[in-house]
Design an enzyme around this catalytic site. Structure first.
Site, short mmCIF file in Angstrom:
data_model
loop_
_atom_site.label_atom_id
_atom_site.label_comp_id
_atom_site.label_asym_id
_atom_site.label_seq_id
_atom_site.Cartn_x
_atom_site.Cartn_y
_atom_site.Cartn_z
N GLY A 11 52.36 18.53 40.86
CA GLY A 11 52.31 17.16 41.33
C GLY A 11 51.69 16.24 40.30
O GLY A 11 51.30 16.64 39.20
N THR A 12 51.59 14.97 40.68
CA THR A 12 51.10 13.94 39.77
C THR A 12 49.71 14.24 39.24
O THR A 12 49.39 13.92 38.10
CB THR A 12 51.11 12.56 40.48
N ILE A 13 48.87 14.86 40.04
CA ILE A 13 47.49 15.15 39.64
C ILE A 13 47.44 15.88 38.29
O ILE A 13 46.52 15.68 37.50
CB ILE A 13 46.78 15.94 40.76
#
Length: 161
Positions: A11-13
């Site tokens: 994910g973006t994290i």
């Protein structure tokens, strides 16, 4: 035994952007750096996959479920992409006596201005204090994964009614 387990799925994290056209890949999990920066110790990280959540399917969600159930820890933090985080959290079903908290970010943890550090800290506080069950934490709020939606226009999560 560690106090908690962090399962990373991407994910973006954990994203790394290469250009202004949004070319990216999911990089190494940033959770070690974030937690070390906050002085957090006594945890184990399980890097399960590196996927954008829009690319996840039911096989991936089942892998997350199995990793949670196989964890030796009763407290599990899952870092996940925000687009399908609630769907994966709902897929877990009954987790018994475990407390499981999902969180993510709208901006990568590598960015100077990011919500990742706050979201991880808030998720960890929830993880250590909540009763057994499955939760989703974003934007300083705790949600039931069955009653939450991502509001893309506002860039936040909210009750689904």
């Amino acid at each position: 035994m560690p106090a908690f387990n962090v399962i990373t799925v991407g994910g973006t994290i954990d994203k790394v952007y290469f250009d202004a056209a949004s070319q990216f890949e999911i990089g190494d999990p940033q959770i070690h750096r974030v937690l070390a920066g906050a002085g957090v110790v006594d945890f184990v990280v399980t890097p399960l996959m590196r996927k954008d959540s829009l690319q996840m399917d039911d096989t991936d969600r089942e892998a997350v479920r199995q990793a949670v159930l196989a964890s030796a820890c009763d407290r599990v933090l899952v870092t996940h992409g925000t687009d399908t985080m609630a769907l994966t959290a709902r897929h877990l079903g009954d987790v018994g006596a475990r407390t499981v908290v999902f969180t993510g970010a709208m901006q990568p943890a590598r960015f100077l201005e990011t919500d990742a550090i706050f979201n991880i800290g808030f998720a960890l506080g929830t993880l250590m204090s909540a009763a057994p069950g499955v939760y989703l934490t974003m934007n300083g709020r705790v949600f039931d994964p069955h009653k939450v939606r991502k509001n893309r226009d506002q860039g936040r999560f909210e009750d689904a009614g």
